[in-house]
Design a protein around this motif. Sequence first.
Motif, PDB file in Angstrom:
ATOM      1  N   THR A  11       0.817  -1.217   0.000  1.00 37.14           N
ATOM      2  CA  THR A  11       0.000   0.000   0.000  1.00 37.14           C
ATOM      3  C   THR A  11       0.850   1.266   0.000  1.00 37.14           C
ATOM      4  OG1 THR A  11      -0.160   0.048   2.411  1.00 37.14           O
ATOM      5  CG2 THR A  11      -1.840  -1.210   1.235  1.00 37.14           C
ATOM      6  N   VAL A  12       2.129   1.149  -0.363  1.00 39.41           N
ATOM      7  CA  VAL A  12       3.024   2.308  -0.454  1.00 39.41           C
ATOM      8  C   VAL A  12       3.703   2.301  -1.817  1.00 39.41           C
ATOM      9  CG1 VAL A  12       3.445   2.462   2.034  1.00 39.41           C
ATOM     10  CG2 VAL A  12       4.906   1.000   0.619  1.00 39.41           C
ATOM     11  N   ASP A  46      -1.230 -12.870   2.699  1.00 38.96           N
ATOM     12  CA  ASP A  46      -0.429 -13.509   3.736  1.00 38.96           C
ATOM     13  C   ASP A  46       0.419 -12.483   4.488  1.00 38.96           C
ATOM     14  OD1 ASP A  46      -1.054 -16.318   3.138  1.00 38.96           O
ATOM     15  OD2 ASP A  46       0.018 -15.934   1.263  1.00 38.96           O
ATOM     16  N   ILE A  47       0.874 -11.479   3.752  1.00 35.88           N
ATOM     17  CA  ILE A  47       1.721 -10.446   4.328  1.00 35.88           C
ATOM     18  C   ILE A  47       1.402  -9.123   3.649  1.00 35.88           C
ATOM     19  CG2 ILE A  47       3.607 -11.042   2.719  1.00 35.88           C
ATOM     20  CD1 ILE A  47       5.584 -10.157   4.927  1.00 35.88           C
ATOM     21  N   TRP A  48       1.487  -8.035   4.421  1.00 33.95           N
ATOM     22  CA  TRP A  48       1.244  -6.687   3.919  1.00 33.95           C
ATOM     23  C   TRP A  48       2.516  -5.859   4.088  1.00 33.95           C
ATOM     24  CZ3 TRP A  48      -3.959  -4.678   2.915  1.00 33.95           C
ATOM     25  CH2 TRP A  48      -4.980  -5.623   3.133  1.00 33.95           C
ATOM     26  N   TYR A  49       2.729  -4.950   3.134  1.00 33.80           N
ATOM     27  CA  TYR A  49       3.756  -3.929   3.296  1.00 33.80           C
ATOM     28  C   TYR A  49       3.043  -2.585   3.220  1.00 33.80           C
ATOM     29  CZ  TYR A  49       7.767  -0.897   2.452  1.00 33.80           C
ATOM     30  OH  TYR A  49       8.698   0.116   2.527  1.00 33.80           O
ATOM     31  N   THR A  50       3.036  -1.857   4.352  1.00 36.55           N
ATOM     32  CA  THR A  50       2.185  -0.677   4.480  1.00 36.55           C
ATOM     33  C   THR A  50       2.956   0.519   5.031  1.00 36.55           C
ATOM     34  OG1 THR A  50       1.487  -0.950   6.790  1.00 36.55           O
ATOM     35  CG2 THR A  50       0.366  -2.302   5.137  1.00 36.55           C
ATOM     36  N   GLY A  51       2.273   1.655   5.055  1.00 41.74           N
ATOM     37  CA  GLY A  51       2.795   2.842   5.705  1.00 41.74           C
ATOM     38  C   GLY A  51       2.651   2.725   7.208  1.00 41.74           C
ATOM     39  N   TRP A  52       2.954   3.821   7.908  1.00 40.41           N
ATOM     40  CA  TRP A  52       3.009   3.792   9.374  1.00 40.41           C
ATOM     41  C   TRP A  52       1.659   3.557  10.035  1.00 40.41           C
ATOM     42  CZ3 TRP A  52       0.847   7.883  12.430  1.00 40.41           C
ATOM     43  CH2 TRP A  52       0.317   8.944  11.682  1.00 40.41           C
ATOM     44  N   LEU A  53       0.557   3.797   9.300  1.00 43.44           N
ATOM     45  CA  LEU A  53      -0.764   3.578   9.887  1.00 43.44           C
ATOM     46  C   LEU A  53      -1.175   2.114   9.871  1.00 43.44           C
ATOM     47  CD1 LEU A  53      -2.726   6.630   8.420  1.00 43.44           C
ATOM     48  CD2 LEU A  53      -1.960   6.309  10.783  1.00 43.44           C
ATOM     49  N   LEU A  73       5.639  -2.873   8.376  1.00 48.18           N
ATOM     50  CA  LEU A  73       5.478  -1.427   8.288  1.00 48.18           C
ATOM     51  C   LEU A  73       6.703  -0.787   7.645  1.00 48.18           C
ATOM     52  CD1 LEU A  73       4.122  -0.815  11.898  1.00 48.18           C
ATOM     53  CD2 LEU A  73       2.768  -0.918   9.797  1.00 48.18           C
ATOM     54  N   SER A  74       6.507   0.400   7.113  1.00 36.21           N
ATOM     55  CA  SER A  74       7.636   1.157   6.548  1.00 36.21           C
ATOM     56  C   SER A  74       8.222   2.111   7.573  1.00 36.21           C
ATOM     57  CB  SER A  74       7.170   1.950   5.323  1.00 36.21           C
ATOM     58  OG  SER A  74       6.129   2.843   5.694  1.00 36.21           O
ATOM     59  N   SER A  75       7.722   2.070   8.800  1.00 37.00           N
ATOM     60  CA  SER A  75       8.137   2.997   9.848  1.00 37.00           C
ATOM     61  C   SER A  75       8.803   2.253  10.992  1.00 37.00           C
ATOM     62  CB  SER A  75       6.920   3.753  10.389  1.00 37.00           C
ATOM     63  OG  SER A  75       5.965   2.833  10.907  1.00 37.00           O
ATOM     64  N   ALA A  76       9.526   3.012  11.817  1.00 37.32           N
ATOM     65  CA  ALA A  76      10.096   2.421  13.027  1.00 37.32           C
ATOM     66  C   ALA A  76       9.043   2.304  14.113  1.00 37.32           C
ATOM     67  CB  ALA A  76      11.271   3.255  13.518  1.00 37.32           C
ATOM     68  N   GLY A  77       8.065   3.199  14.088  1.00 35.27           N
ATOM     69  CA  GLY A  77       6.992   3.169  15.070  1.00 35.27           C
ATOM     70  C   GLY A  77       5.825   2.303  14.621  1.00 35.27           C
ATOM     71  N   TYR A 328      12.381   6.292   0.025  1.00 32.97           N
ATOM     72  CA  TYR A 328      12.236   5.782   1.391  1.00 32.97           C
ATOM     73  C   TYR A 328      11.571   4.409   1.434  1.00 32.97           C
ATOM     74  CZ  TYR A 328      10.677   5.472   6.242  1.00 32.97           C
ATOM     75  OH  TYR A 328      10.443   5.036   7.533  1.00 32.97           O
ATOM     76  N   PHE A 329      10.489   4.248   0.691  1.00 37.32           N
ATOM     77  CA  PHE A 329       9.740   2.993   0.779  1.00 37.32           C
ATOM     78  C   PHE A 329      10.503   1.817   0.163  1.00 37.32           C
ATOM     79  CE2 PHE A 329       6.315   6.209   1.044  1.00 37.32           C
ATOM     80  CZ  PHE A 329       5.847   5.868   2.320  1.00 37.32           C
ATOM     81  N   ASP A 330      11.445   2.108  -0.711  1.00 33.82           N
ATOM     82  CA  ASP A 330      12.331   1.050  -1.210  1.00 33.82           C
ATOM     83  C   ASP A 330      13.174   0.492  -0.060  1.00 33.82           C
ATOM     84  OD1 ASP A 330      11.307   1.760  -3.662  1.00 33.82           O
ATOM     85  OD2 ASP A 330      13.247   1.843  -4.657  1.00 33.82           O
ATOM     86  N   GLY A 331      13.572   1.372   0.851  1.00 30.75           N
ATOM     87  CA  GLY A 331      14.343   0.926   2.007  1.00 30.75           C
ATOM     88  C   GLY A 331      13.554  -0.045   2.862  1.00 30.75           C
ATOM     89  N   GLY A 332      12.279   0.278   3.102  1.00 27.36           N
ATOM     90  CA  GLY A 332      11.434  -0.632   3.862  1.00 27.36           C
ATOM     91  C   GLY A 332      11.187  -1.931   3.123  1.00 27.36           C
TER      92      GLY A 332
END
Length: 359
Positions: A11-12, A46-53, A73-77, A328-332
């Motif tokens: 979703t990013v 099975d798995i999601w790659y999403t933003g911080w929300l 998540l793409s965030s540390a939090g 940034y999202f490539d890093g995640g």
Amino acid sequence: MTFQYENLVITVPLTPSKLDQVKSSFHNVSYHPDGDVPEEEWATADIWYTGWLGLPKGITKLEQVPRTKTVQLSSAGANELLRSEIMSTSEAKNQIKVCSASGIHTLSIPQYIVCNIVNLYMKLQIQLQLARTNAEWPSRESVIKAAGAGGESHPGNRCLYGKTVGLLGYGHIARETARLLKAFNCKIIAANSKGDKRPEEGYRIPGTGDADGSIPERYYSTSDPSSFNEFLLKCDIVVASLPSTPQTTYMVTEDHLRSLPDGAVFVNVGRGDLVRSEHILSALDAPGGLWGVVLDVTDPEPLPSGHPLFTHPSAIVTPHTSGSFENYFDGGADVLLFQVERAQKGLGPINVVDPAKGY
């Protein structure tokens, strides 16, 4: 538990090359960079790659995502997802592993830290303000005058060589900061909850950090008041990169800030509620107090318009942007791909956030 991932929902936004790389690691990839995921795809993920929300707002019950094992998540939090309705039951917490992207910010935050310590030491925040405001070449005398007490106590450019840098918290960000500052011939010390040397855990970008924790010359304990005070007394520069927890909330007091050596600099890139803004201001304005601060996080956040920290000559304040970097999202996505590698080896996901602790 065996983790196998066939169906991924993203979703990013990713760059075309990174998206191709991700697609090669899954049987099916649903790509919705706008975050609008059709309901029929919820049940097969099975798995999601999403933003911080985290997951889409419409997902509130576990039966809507019966196959979901991991949310990357793409965030540390991870607090927003952990506090959501979908994660409110013990069944969901047992089924779904929420994973942070902790480790990717070594690409940006450590260089922000080094950059802005140098900015303070060179009084660049003053030089740039005068040059841009007046559209003229600022004299050395005008820079020293505009720097106020900081200019009076240290009229020349300051050097990092030989300074003692104390890292408050020694995770990925601090370890890469330690590695970079060693190149300036700084002495590195660190403080964590137990005051012990630990190996670097979680996702680590090759070539960064301090894998075995050997860079600091000494460790101190934040849980032991005498050890923590001894740590602060030795620091020419304190770099805080701690999460917000009940233990760290307002952990650094006005007395702690005033106990730092003359000419000390305080940097906070973790969470703003580590220290009250009024205590920072008081320490900056106290005779022999803090020489300068770099704040990418504040208390409160955002800092209210007109707050005196914005214009204090010895402060550099930025709007919580130190973690951002190009693509940034490539890093995640690299963390996501690492999850796949672990699953193929029969290992569980990495960077799993404890629902009881959050971040």
